[in-house]
Design a protein around this motif. Structure first.
Motif, PDB file in Angstrom:
ATOM      1  N   HIS A   1       1.794   1.053 -10.135  1.00 30.07           N
ATOM      2  CA  HIS A   1       0.807   1.530  -9.166  1.00 30.07           C
ATOM      3  C   HIS A   1      -0.591   1.454  -9.789  1.00 30.07           C
ATOM      4  O   HIS A   1      -0.772   1.766 -10.976  1.00 30.07           O
ATOM      5  CB  HIS A   1       1.096   2.978  -8.765  1.00 30.07           C
ATOM      6  CG  HIS A   1       2.361   3.127  -7.974  1.00 30.07           C
ATOM      7  ND1 HIS A   1       2.681   4.272  -7.287  1.00 30.07           N
ATOM      8  CD2 HIS A   1       3.383   2.259  -7.757  1.00 30.07           C
ATOM      9  CE1 HIS A   1       3.842   4.117  -6.684  1.00 30.07           C
ATOM     10  NE2 HIS A   1       4.296   2.905  -6.974  1.00 30.07           N
TER      11      HIS A   1
ATOM     12  N   ASP B   1       0.857  -1.192   0.000  1.00 30.75           N
ATOM     13  CA  ASP B   1       0.000   0.000   0.000  1.00 30.75           C
ATOM     14  C   ASP B   1       0.893   1.243   0.000  1.00 30.75           C
ATOM     15  O   ASP B   1       1.484   1.597   1.016  1.00 30.75           O
ATOM     16  CB  ASP B   1      -0.902  -0.012   1.239  1.00 30.75           C
ATOM     17  CG  ASP B   1      -1.932   1.117   1.225  1.00 30.75           C
ATOM     18  OD1 ASP B   1      -1.845   1.987   0.336  1.00 30.75           O
ATOM     19  OD2 ASP B   1      -2.805   1.133   2.103  1.00 30.75           O
TER      20      ASP B   1
ATOM     21  N   TRP C   1      -5.216   0.559   8.768  1.00 25.86           N
ATOM     22  CA  TRP C   1      -4.780  -0.831   8.904  1.00 25.86           C
ATOM     23  C   TRP C   1      -4.598  -1.263  10.353  1.00 25.86           C
ATOM     24  O   TRP C   1      -4.594  -2.453  10.647  1.00 25.86           O
ATOM     25  CB  TRP C   1      -3.470  -1.040   8.154  1.00 25.86           C
ATOM     26  CG  TRP C   1      -3.622  -1.014   6.671  1.00 25.86           C
ATOM     27  CD1 TRP C   1      -3.385   0.034   5.841  1.00 25.86           C
ATOM     28  CD2 TRP C   1      -4.063  -2.078   5.832  1.00 25.86           C
ATOM     29  NE1 TRP C   1      -3.644  -0.312   4.542  1.00 25.86           N
ATOM     30  CE2 TRP C   1      -4.058  -1.603   4.502  1.00 25.86           C
ATOM     31  CE3 TRP C   1      -4.461  -3.386   6.074  1.00 25.86           C
ATOM     32  CZ2 TRP C   1      -4.447  -2.393   3.429  1.00 25.86           C
ATOM     33  CZ3 TRP C   1      -4.836  -4.185   5.007  1.00 25.86           C
ATOM     34  CH2 TRP C   1      -4.823  -3.682   3.694  1.00 25.86           C
TER      35      TRP C   1
ATOM     36  N   PRO D   1      -5.023   1.939  -8.585  1.00 26.60           N
ATOM     37  CA  PRO D   1      -5.977   2.240  -7.507  1.00 26.60           C
ATOM     38  C   PRO D   1      -6.783   1.005  -7.120  1.00 26.60           C
ATOM     39  O   PRO D   1      -7.116   0.176  -7.973  1.00 26.60           O
ATOM     40  CB  PRO D   1      -6.881   3.315  -8.126  1.00 26.60           C
ATOM     41  CG  PRO D   1      -6.835   3.022  -9.598  1.00 26.60           C
ATOM     42  CD  PRO D   1      -5.457   2.507  -9.878  1.00 26.60           C
TER      43      PRO D   1
ATOM     44  N   HIS E   1     -12.190   1.623   2.078  1.00 30.45           N
ATOM     45  CA  HIS E   1     -11.180   2.661   1.882  1.00 30.45           C
ATOM     46  C   HIS E   1     -10.612   2.527   0.471  1.00 30.45           C
ATOM     47  O   HIS E   1     -10.492   1.422  -0.056  1.00 30.45           O
ATOM     48  CB  HIS E   1     -10.073   2.483   2.934  1.00 30.45           C
ATOM     49  CG  HIS E   1      -8.959   3.477   2.824  1.00 30.45           C
ATOM     50  ND1 HIS E   1      -9.131   4.824   3.066  1.00 30.45           N
ATOM     51  CD2 HIS E   1      -7.654   3.311   2.496  1.00 30.45           C
ATOM     52  CE1 HIS E   1      -7.983   5.437   2.892  1.00 30.45           C
ATOM     53  NE2 HIS E   1      -7.073   4.553   2.550  1.00 30.45           N
ATOM     54  N   GLU E   2     -10.289   3.654  -0.143  1.00 31.36           N
ATOM     55  CA  GLU E   2      -9.619   3.650  -1.445  1.00 31.36           C
ATOM     56  C   GLU E   2      -8.163   4.042  -1.247  1.00 31.36           C
ATOM     57  O   GLU E   2      -7.854   4.997  -0.531  1.00 31.36           O
ATOM     58  CB  GLU E   2     -10.295   4.618  -2.414  1.00 31.36           C
ATOM     59  CG  GLU E   2     -11.657   4.141  -2.891  1.00 31.36           C
ATOM     60  CD  GLU E   2     -12.250   5.029  -3.973  1.00 31.36           C
ATOM     61  OE1 GLU E   2     -11.538   5.975  -4.406  1.00 31.36           O
ATOM     62  OE2 GLU E   2     -13.402   4.800  -4.382  1.00 31.36           O
ATOM     63  N   THR E   3      -7.272   3.307  -1.885  1.00 30.68           N
ATOM     64  CA  THR E   3      -5.846   3.588  -1.773  1.00 30.68           C
ATOM     65  C   THR E   3      -5.175   3.155  -3.066  1.00 30.68           C
ATOM     66  O   THR E   3      -5.851   2.846  -4.063  1.00 30.68           O
ATOM     67  CB  THR E   3      -5.243   2.872  -0.551  1.00 30.68           C
ATOM     68  OG1 THR E   3      -3.872   3.259  -0.410  1.00 30.68           O
ATOM     69  CG2 THR E   3      -5.357   1.366  -0.681  1.00 30.68           C
TER      70      THR E   3
ATOM     71  N   GLU F   1      -9.934  -0.545  -4.192  1.00 25.93           N
ATOM     72  CA  GLU F   1     -10.905  -0.353  -3.116  1.00 25.93           C
ATOM     73  C   GLU F   1     -10.758  -1.538  -2.173  1.00 25.93           C
ATOM     74  O   GLU F   1     -10.817  -2.683  -2.602  1.00 25.93           O
ATOM     75  CB  GLU F   1     -12.321  -0.293  -3.678  1.00 25.93           C
ATOM     76  CG  GLU F   1     -13.401  -0.092  -2.614  1.00 25.93           C
ATOM     77  CD  GLU F   1     -14.800  -0.058  -3.198  1.00 25.93           C
ATOM     78  OE1 GLU F   1     -15.272   1.042  -3.512  1.00 25.93           O
ATOM     79  OE2 GLU F   1     -15.385  -1.144  -3.370  1.00 25.93           O
TER      80      GLU F   1
ATOM     81  N   GLN G   1       0.044   4.260  -0.251  1.00 29.29           N
ATOM     82  CA  GLN G   1      -0.580   5.372   0.478  1.00 29.29           C
ATOM     83  C   GLN G   1      -0.997   4.903   1.866  1.00 29.29           C
ATOM     84  O   GLN G   1      -2.049   5.257   2.376  1.00 29.29           O
ATOM     85  CB  GLN G   1      -1.786   5.904  -0.294  1.00 29.29           C
ATOM     86  CG  GLN G   1      -1.433   6.530  -1.641  1.00 29.29           C
ATOM     87  CD  GLN G   1      -2.651   7.071  -2.385  1.00 29.29           C
ATOM     88  OE1 GLN G   1      -3.792   6.849  -1.985  1.00 29.29           O
ATOM     89  NE2 GLN G   1      -2.406   7.788  -3.466  1.00 29.29           N
ATOM     90  N   PHE G   2      -0.140   4.085   2.486  1.00 35.32           N
ATOM     91  CA  PHE G   2      -0.443   3.445   3.769  1.00 35.32           C
ATOM     92  C   PHE G   2      -0.856   4.472   4.817  1.00 35.32           C
ATOM     93  O   PHE G   2      -0.195   5.504   5.001  1.00 35.32           O
ATOM     94  CB  PHE G   2       0.784   2.679   4.262  1.00 35.32           C
ATOM     95  CG  PHE G   2       0.608   2.075   5.623  1.00 35.32           C
ATOM     96  CD1 PHE G   2      -0.052   0.874   5.786  1.00 35.32           C
ATOM     97  CD2 PHE G   2       1.085   2.732   6.749  1.00 35.32           C
ATOM     98  CE1 PHE G   2      -0.223   0.316   7.042  1.00 35.32           C
ATOM     99  CE2 PHE G   2       0.930   2.181   8.011  1.00 35.32           C
ATOM    100  CZ  PHE G   2       0.274   0.969   8.153  1.00 35.32           C
ATOM    101  N   LYS G   3      -1.971   4.187   5.491  1.00 31.36           N
ATOM    102  CA  LYS G   3      -2.435   5.012   6.603  1.00 31.36           C
ATOM    103  C   LYS G   3      -2.608   4.103   7.816  1.00 31.36           C
ATOM    104  O   LYS G   3      -3.384   3.146   7.779  1.00 31.36           O
ATOM    105  CB  LYS G   3      -3.761   5.702   6.262  1.00 31.36           C
ATOM    106  CG  LYS G   3      -3.636   6.736   5.154  1.00 31.36           C
ATOM    107  CD  LYS G   3      -4.971   7.416   4.876  1.00 31.36           C
ATOM    108  CE  LYS G   3      -4.842   8.470   3.782  1.00 31.36           C
ATOM    109  NZ  LYS G   3      -6.141   9.119   3.492  1.00 31.36           N
TER     110      LYS G   3
END
Length: 597
Positions: free
Chosen positions: A316, A286, A294, A318, A305-307, A320, A288-290
């Motif tokens: 890369h 991921d 997680w 996109p 979540h969308e990443t 869901e 765009q890890f948040k």
């Protein structure tokens, strides 16, 4: 041994073994009777035996005696008659201490009782077989688990083999070759036919006892019903089968982010093998890890979540993700379904672009409606009015030359407006123009050369910085026109209170090359004019000559090559126009002769 008087029951003689065993001295013994070495509660029993008379040799059996220090002895007694001495009857008694044997028997009984209790209460069926694999013992649980009594197994030595499911009998038959090869322990899973529960899965665990020649002497083991476990395993296998063949990608992660499991679809999506994925962390997938997504602090939570994920090749895309947090045995885990939404995102982008284009076209239509209603209608109305005043009956009428002169000026104005509209329509219709790399620094030099005289009049100074990029992606003629219009605009609306300064620099911004042109001129009141600034024939300083066409033409040209324009301005402080050009594609090599430095 001792000798006692058959009338008084007094000890007449004792040997050293008796003295050592009972703890009395010889003198003490000779002062006692045989009643004194028995517990009080046993004396009546002794008296009853003595009163019945005895044979010359008598085995009195097991008795309990008491020692000097109060210990109880289990003894076995045998006696026989001795000749009378001085008219007194005598009897010789031989004592065998059997206390140890009694203790051992008691322990054995206790052990046997414990074993029977265990056998009675455990779920397993315990069994023993002889060298011919015939049942020699089976615990009572066989009746509850299999529906057969132990007596039925003893009556039919091979009943146990008969109740094995026909399809599993080969497993039992394979035991003998294993024994012959020296294997002593076995664990088998087979199906058995019970009389009251139908087909049930059984786990058979057994140990073989072999003689020195390696031949079977006996077989001991246990049988337990594992139907529930096998059913659960079947359900789990079915679940795993479904997950592995699902079209949707699934990932399981631990609380530290490490990937602990992935299905086949996830491997295909990310381009890794299962073994490779299990060495990765979700942070490596991921981009765009948040952490708050997680690493939920609470279990049993779900969120969408969308990443953006990165595959093994570094591409890369996109996604869901549907994340399900759960707690298991005190630890936190995530079960996540992953869906590639590249097609959806592209469709959304196309829809957004279409909406934006529709809005722009609507704005253009409104502008054209304004032009038709004002810039075209006014000259046409003038022409109609002038021609109605023309004196066709008297061509020499002095008013006619005046009307012709005004009519000429009006038609020229109408022609100019039509030409402007035609140029704008031409630019908007040419959406298929091939874009090419354009050197902004060279275009600026060309524009400055063409405007040298105007710049000299305004005593203008230039500062330029193309350190972040000088190559834009567009049409050279349009780029030239954009810079020309913006610089002309700066010259035209310069402040008379100070020398004109034009500052130009480029900045890379989200895949675009932004050309920023800043002047210190009169500026624009954006609070009032924000939505009109790029309109057709819009002018904000009426005292300065102009048509109000340049900024609209600039906006039209930059939008036709995939960019846009923005402005920041303050009255009497100047304006900053930001023109966003497409930067040359990152995956393409800029042709020789061009450099972005």
């Amino acid at each position: 041994m001792w000798v006692f008087d058959t009338e008084t029951y007094r000890f007449l003689m004792v040997n050293h073994a008796a003295i050592d065993l009972y703890g009395y001295s010889e003198q003490e013994f000779l002062q006692m009777t045989i009643r004194d070495i028995r517990p009080k509660e046993h004396v009546p029993i002794l008296d009853n035996v003595l009163s019945q008379g005895r044979s010359a040799f008598n085995k009195a059996g097991d008795w309990v005696h008491i020692t000097k220090d109060g210990r109880l002895l289990n003894v076995e007694i045998a006696s026989h008659t001795l000749p009378e001495h001085e008219g007194k009857g005598r009897r010789l008694v031989v004592i065998y201490d059997i206390s140890a044997r009694k203790a051992a028997e008691k322990q054995l009984q206790a052990a046997e009782s414990l074993a029977q209790s265990i056998l009675k209460n455990i779920e397993e069926i315990v069994f023993s077989m002889n060298e011919n694999l015939e049942i020699t013992y089976i615990s009572p649980q066989c009746e509850e688990n299999l529906g057969y009594t132990p007596q039925q197994f003893y009556a039919d030595k091979h009943l146990w083999f008969k109740i094995i499911h026909p399809h599993d009998r080969h497993i039992i038959e394979g035991v003998q070759p294993l024994i012959e090869s020296g294997q002593k322990q076995f664990q088998l899973e087979v199906r058995g036919r019970t009389t009251h529960k139908g087909i049930r899965w059984q786990l058979i665990q057994c140990v073989a006892t072999l003689d020195q020649a390696g031949k079977l002497v006996r077989m001991d083991g246990s049988v337990i019903d594992i139907t529930k476990r096998k059913t659960a395993e079947h359900k789990l296998q079915f679940s795993d089968f479904s997950v592995e063949r699902a079209a949707e990608a699934f990932l399981w992660t631990k609380s530290d982010g490490s990937i602990m499991r992935a299905n086949t679809a996830a491997c295909h999506l990310l381009g890794y093998t299962k073994d490779e994925l299990l060495t990765l962390s979700i942070l490596e997938v991921d981009v765009q890890f948040k952490e708050e997504v997680w690493k939920s602090q609470k279990g049993d939570q779900s969120q969408v979540h969308e990443t953006v994920f990165k595959d093994k090749a570094g591409k890369h895309f996109p996604v869901e993700i549907h994340i399900n947090h759960f707690l298991f045995e005190g630890d936190s885990y995530c079960f996540t379904s992953v869906k590639n939404i590249s097609a959806r995102k592209q469709a959304e982008a196309e829809r957004t672009s279409l909406i934006e284009e529709t809005v722009r076209q609507n704005e253009h239509l409104q502008q054209f409606a304004y032009i038709v209603s004002h810039n075209l209608r006014a000259p046409v109305a003038n022409i109609v009015g002038l021609t109605s005043l023309y004196n066709r009956e008297d061509l020499q009428d002095p008013i006619n030359p005046v009307l012709i002169n005004k009519l000429e000026r009006t038609t020229k104005k109408l022609d100019t407006t039509i030409k402007d509209l035609n140029e704008i329509l031409t630019i908007r219709s040419q959406t298929d123009k091939v874009l090419e790399p354009v050197d902004l620094r060279q275009v600026l030099l060309d524009v400055r050369d063409s405007l040298a005289s105007q710049l000299a009049v305004g005593n203008a100074s230039f500062d330029s910085d193309f350190s972040q990029g000088k190559v834009a992606y567009g049409v050279k003629g349009y780029v030239h026109s954009i810079l020309l219009n913006l610089i002309l605009n700066a010259i035209k609306y310069r402040s008379l209170d100070r020398n004109l300064n034009i500052n130009i620099k480029t900045v890379l911004s989200d895949g675009y090359l932004c050309l920023m042109l800043q002047d210190n001129g009169l500026g624009i009141d954006l609070t009032r004019q924000q939505h009109k600034i790029f309109g057709l024939y819009r002018r904000f300083h009426p005292h300065i000559e102009g048509k109000g066409l340049g900024l609209h033409m600039t906006k039209t040209q930059i939008e036709s090559i995939g960019g846009w324009i923005d402005v920041e301005s303050k009255v009497d402080q100047g304006s900053t126009f930001k023109v966003y050009f497409q930067a040359y594609p990152r995956n393409e090599q800029i042709p020789s002769g061009f450099s972005n430095r």
